[in-house]
Design a protein around this motif. Structure first.
Motif, PDB file in Angstrom:
ATOM      1  N   GLY A  92       0.721 -68.132  -9.067  1.00  0.00           N
ATOM      2  CA  GLY A  92       1.861 -68.089  -8.149  1.00  0.00           C
ATOM      3  C   GLY A  92       2.189 -66.647  -7.791  1.00  0.00           C
ATOM      4  O   GLY A  92       3.215 -66.100  -8.218  1.00  0.00           O
ATOM      5  N   VAL A  93       1.337 -66.041  -6.975  1.00  0.00           N
ATOM      6  CA  VAL A  93       1.463 -64.598  -6.750  1.00  0.00           C
ATOM      7  C   VAL A  93       2.744 -64.244  -5.995  1.00  0.00           C
ATOM      8  O   VAL A  93       3.280 -63.139  -6.162  1.00  0.00           O
ATOM      9  CB  VAL A  93       0.217 -64.030  -6.026  1.00  0.00           C
ATOM     10  N   HIS A  94       3.262 -65.165  -5.175  1.00  0.00           N
ATOM     11  CA  HIS A  94       4.540 -64.890  -4.513  1.00  0.00           C
ATOM     12  C   HIS A  94       5.656 -64.770  -5.542  1.00  0.00           C
ATOM     13  O   HIS A  94       6.558 -63.942  -5.396  1.00  0.00           O
ATOM     14  CB  HIS A  94       4.847 -65.987  -3.492  1.00  0.00           C
ATOM     15  N   GLN A  95       5.577 -65.588  -6.600  1.00  0.00           N
ATOM     16  CA  GLN A  95       6.566 -65.501  -7.676  1.00  0.00           C
ATOM     17  C   GLN A  95       6.428 -64.199  -8.453  1.00  0.00           C
ATOM     18  O   GLN A  95       7.425 -63.605  -8.881  1.00  0.00           O
ATOM     19  CB  GLN A  95       6.408 -66.709  -8.602  1.00  0.00           C
ATOM     20  N   MET A  96       5.197 -63.744  -8.614  1.00  0.00           N
ATOM     21  CA  MET A  96       4.963 -62.479  -9.318  1.00  0.00           C
ATOM     22  C   MET A  96       5.490 -61.296  -8.512  1.00  0.00           C
ATOM     23  O   MET A  96       6.078 -60.359  -9.066  1.00  0.00           O
ATOM     24  CB  MET A  96       3.471 -62.323  -9.599  1.00  0.00           C
ATOM     25  N   VAL A  97       5.292 -61.333  -7.205  1.00  0.00           N
ATOM     26  CA  VAL A  97       5.839 -60.274  -6.354  1.00  0.00           C
ATOM     27  C   VAL A  97       7.362 -60.251  -6.467  1.00  0.00           C
ATOM     28  O   VAL A  97       7.989 -59.184  -6.524  1.00  0.00           O
ATOM     29  CB  VAL A  97       5.387 -60.469  -4.892  1.00  0.00           C
ATOM     30  N   ASP A  98       7.958 -61.428  -6.530  1.00  0.00           N
ATOM     31  CA  ASP A  98       9.414 -61.495  -6.673  1.00  0.00           C
ATOM     32  C   ASP A  98       9.854 -60.889  -8.002  1.00  0.00           C
ATOM     33  O   ASP A  98      10.849 -60.142  -8.056  1.00  0.00           O
ATOM     34  CB  ASP A  98       9.868 -62.954  -6.585  1.00  0.00           C
ATOM     35  N   LEU A  99       9.146 -61.171  -9.086  1.00  0.00           N
ATOM     36  CA  LEU A  99       9.500 -60.603 -10.381  1.00  0.00           C
ATOM     37  C   LEU A  99       9.411 -59.073 -10.358  1.00  0.00           C
ATOM     38  O   LEU A  99      10.297 -58.376 -10.876  1.00  0.00           O
ATOM     39  CB  LEU A  99       8.588 -61.165 -11.471  1.00  0.00           C
ATOM     40  N   VAL A 100       8.358 -58.543  -9.749  1.00  0.00           N
ATOM     41  CA  VAL A 100       8.234 -57.092  -9.644  1.00  0.00           C
ATOM     42  C   VAL A 100       9.366 -56.533  -8.790  1.00  0.00           C
ATOM     43  O   VAL A 100       9.959 -55.493  -9.118  1.00  0.00           O
ATOM     44  CB  VAL A 100       6.856 -56.709  -9.065  1.00  0.00           C
ATOM     45  N   ASN A 101       9.697 -57.213  -7.712  1.00  0.00           N
ATOM     46  CA  ASN A 101      10.780 -56.758  -6.845  1.00  0.00           C
ATOM     47  C   ASN A 101      12.125 -56.757  -7.564  1.00  0.00           C
ATOM     48  O   ASN A 101      13.023 -55.990  -7.216  1.00  0.00           O
ATOM     49  CB  ASN A 101      10.851 -57.654  -5.595  1.00  0.00           C
ATOM     50  N   ARG A 102      12.250 -57.592  -8.582  1.00  0.00           N
ATOM     51  CA  ARG A 102      13.480 -57.661  -9.377  1.00  0.00           C
ATOM     52  C   ARG A 102      13.467 -56.661 -10.544  1.00  0.00           C
ATOM     53  O   ARG A 102      14.299 -56.743 -11.449  1.00  0.00           O
ATOM     54  CB  ARG A 102      13.675 -59.074  -9.923  1.00  0.00           C
ATOM     55  N   ALA A 103      12.523 -55.736 -10.531  1.00  0.00           N
ATOM     56  CA  ALA A 103      12.403 -54.697 -11.564  1.00  0.00           C
ATOM     57  C   ALA A 103      12.107 -55.286 -12.936  1.00  0.00           C
ATOM     58  O   ALA A 103      12.627 -54.829 -13.956  1.00  0.00           O
ATOM     59  CB  ALA A 103      13.656 -53.830 -11.612  1.00  0.00           C
ATOM     60  N   CYS A 104      11.228 -56.307 -12.965  1.00  0.00           N
ATOM     61  CA  CYS A 104      10.872 -56.966 -14.223  1.00  0.00           C
ATOM     62  C   CYS A 104       9.570 -56.448 -14.819  1.00  0.00           C
ATOM     63  O   CYS A 104       9.146 -56.939 -15.875  1.00  0.00           O
ATOM     64  CB  CYS A 104      10.751 -58.480 -14.001  1.00  0.00           C
ATOM     65  N   ALA A 105       8.923 -55.478 -14.171  1.00  0.00           N
ATOM     66  CA  ALA A 105       7.586 -55.056 -14.600  1.00  0.00           C
ATOM     67  C   ALA A 105       7.580 -53.619 -15.101  1.00  0.00           C
ATOM     68  O   ALA A 105       8.445 -52.806 -14.759  1.00  0.00           O
ATOM     69  CB  ALA A 105       6.606 -55.203 -13.445  1.00  0.00           C
ATOM     70  N   SER A 106       6.566 -53.314 -15.914  1.00  0.00           N
ATOM     71  CA  SER A 106       6.311 -51.947 -16.369  1.00  0.00           C
ATOM     72  C   SER A 106       5.191 -51.341 -15.533  1.00  0.00           C
ATOM     73  O   SER A 106       4.189 -52.007 -15.266  1.00  0.00           O
ATOM     74  CB  SER A 106       5.876 -51.943 -17.838  1.00  0.00           C
ATOM     75  N   PRO A 107       5.317 -50.085 -15.144  1.00  0.00           N
ATOM     76  CA  PRO A 107       4.250 -49.451 -14.366  1.00  0.00           C
ATOM     77  C   PRO A 107       3.083 -49.049 -15.251  1.00  0.00           C
ATOM     78  O   PRO A 107       3.242 -48.769 -16.443  1.00  0.00           O
ATOM     79  CB  PRO A 107       4.941 -48.225 -13.770  1.00  0.00           C
ATOM     80  N   TYR A 108       1.908 -49.014 -14.633  1.00  0.00           N
ATOM     81  CA  TYR A 108       0.705 -48.552 -15.320  1.00  0.00           C
ATOM     82  C   TYR A 108      -0.295 -48.146 -14.240  1.00  0.00           C
ATOM     83  O   TYR A 108      -0.391 -48.790 -13.190  1.00  0.00           O
ATOM     84  CB  TYR A 108       0.111 -49.660 -16.193  1.00  0.00           C
ATOM     85  N   ALA A 109      -1.029 -47.103 -14.487  1.00  0.00           N
ATOM     86  CA  ALA A 109      -2.047 -46.668 -13.542  1.00  0.00           C
ATOM     87  C   ALA A 109      -3.207 -46.059 -14.298  1.00  0.00           C
ATOM     88  O   ALA A 109      -3.038 -45.414 -15.333  1.00  0.00           O
ATOM     89  CB  ALA A 109      -1.475 -45.648 -12.550  1.00  0.00           C
ATOM     90  N   SER A 110      -4.400 -46.294 -13.769  1.00  0.00           N
ATOM     91  CA  SER A 110      -5.624 -45.722 -14.319  1.00  0.00           C
ATOM     92  C   SER A 110      -6.643 -45.693 -13.200  1.00  0.00           C
ATOM     93  O   SER A 110      -6.444 -46.299 -12.141  1.00  0.00           O
ATOM     94  CB  SER A 110      -6.147 -46.580 -15.479  1.00  0.00           C
ATOM     95  N   PRO A 111      -7.755 -45.000 -13.371  1.00  0.00           N
ATOM     96  CA  PRO A 111      -8.798 -45.033 -12.340  1.00  0.00           C
ATOM     97  C   PRO A 111      -9.258 -46.452 -12.017  1.00  0.00           C
ATOM     98  O   PRO A 111      -9.600 -46.753 -10.866  1.00  0.00           O
ATOM     99  CB  PRO A 111      -9.926 -44.203 -12.962  1.00  0.00           C
ATOM    100  N   VAL A 112      -9.246 -47.338 -13.010  1.00  0.00           N
ATOM    101  CA  VAL A 112      -9.687 -48.717 -12.783  1.00  0.00           C
ATOM    102  C   VAL A 112      -8.706 -49.460 -11.878  1.00  0.00           C
ATOM    103  O   VAL A 112      -9.111 -50.125 -10.917  1.00  0.00           O
ATOM    104  CB  VAL A 112      -9.856 -49.458 -14.126  1.00  0.00           C
TER     105      VAL A 112
END
Length: 342
Positions: A92-112
């Protein structure tokens, strides 16, 4: 050595569809990693086992949820009403986008992660892991080859026959119980000039709206349904008998990338990031491909032109699908089509 066990959900976890535990080697105590996902355990298990085998000190608990229930418990975890998972992984990727938009996620970045196409990552907080088509399936023993609909126009022609043998024999997801089904139907409404005709055809032929991929696929295999529309192709490919034909519609075919998020309340963020890295690595992608979660066009039943491929981008445009008023109007239209009531 990796030990895996299936356990039945109990108590307030009844919304879980299944639970599995994976215990790796290394000295105790093991770090507990909680993964909540919509993906069938049987399909994702090889990737999880490989990750645990090469990650000493990890004990991984995998909980399989329906997409709507997973969204609800993830939002509750974000708001501090219940414990958060370490990884949330959903179709349910639309639901996941909503969760991120609600500041529910932690950031992470790598070359991958930064090497992913723009359509498969958002804000360094949400990443598309898989590549799966939405397909039409049919019972090859009961549907003549000439009837197998290779486009939505072909499906419409079948449903418009005056005496259709497909009455009561066409199935699709129930958009109220399946977040994935809602997403596919909503994207159809934006993409297809045929959407209104499809709803008319579903009503005319008394099509069946039901909850789950496995129920739909087994229904087609057994002949309870003859044709099913907008089914996630990875589940079909996982094996349901020889009499299921698979078509990637030639007018356009959606491709879904299941989205992974590391919740802001995750207790094991480093281990969660390690799982993300593994799933996106060449080894992880190869294992997912072996289990049909990463599908290529080579060898598919219908060869799609590049213009017919429609990736569902993981981006803020999906928030439109979560708008409450728009959803209610869409669901009302759906209920009228399938003759259901609140």
């Amino acid at each position: 050595m990796v030990l895996a066990a299936l356990v039945a959900p109990t108590g307030p976890a009844r919304a879980q569809e299944a639970v599995a535990q994976y215990v790796g080697g290394g000295a105790a105590p093991l770090r507990p990693l909680l993964v909540r996902s919509t993906t069938d355990i049987a399909i994702l298990a090889p990737a999880l086992e490989a990750f645990v085998a090469r990650t000493p000190g990890i004990s991984l608990r995998y909980e399989q949820w329906g997409s709507n229930a997973l969204y609800d418990i993830s939002l509750a975890g974000c708001e501090g009403q219940t414990g958060a998972a370490d990884v949330v992984f959903s179709s349910g990727v639309h639901q996941m986008v909503d969760l991120v938009n609600r500041a529910c996620a932690s950031p992470y970045a790598s070359p991958v992660t930064e090497a992913l196409p723009a359509a498969r990552r958002w804000r360094n907080e949400l990443w598309g892991i898989t590549h799966e088509p939405a397909v039409i399936i049919y019972n090859t023993a009961l549907v003549p080859a000439a009837d197998a609909p290779r486009t939505r126009f072909g499906l419409l022609d079948l449903m418009r026959r005056p005496s259709s043998p497909y009455r009561g024999k066409i199935a699709t997801y129930d958009i109220e119980t399946s977040g994935l089904g809602y997403l596919f139907a909503f994207m159809d409404s934006l993409e297809a000039t045929t959407f209104g005709g499809l709803l008319e055809g579903f009503a005319r032929t008394e099509a069946i709206a039901t909850c789950c991929s496995n129920e739909i696929i087994e229904g087609v295999a057994e002949g309870r349904y003859l044709i099913a529309y907008n089914v996630l192709g990875s589940y079909v490919a996982s094996g349901h008998g020889p009499n299921i034909g698979v078509i990637q519609p030639e007018d356009y075919t959606f491709f879904l990338s299941r989205a992974l998020m590391i919740p802001k309340g995750a207790a094991q963020k480093d281990a969660a990031a390690a799982l993300l890295e593994f799933l996106l690595s060449p080894d992880g992608q190869a294992i997912l491909a072996q289990n049909s979660l990463v599908q290529r066009l080579d060898g598919d039943v219908s060869s799609l032109s590049e213009s017919a491929q429609r990736p569902i981008a993981i981006d803020p445009k999906l928030l439109v699908a979560m708008d409450a008023h728009r959803r209610q109007r869409f669901v009302t239209q759906w209920r009228a089509t399938f003759g259901t009531s609140p």
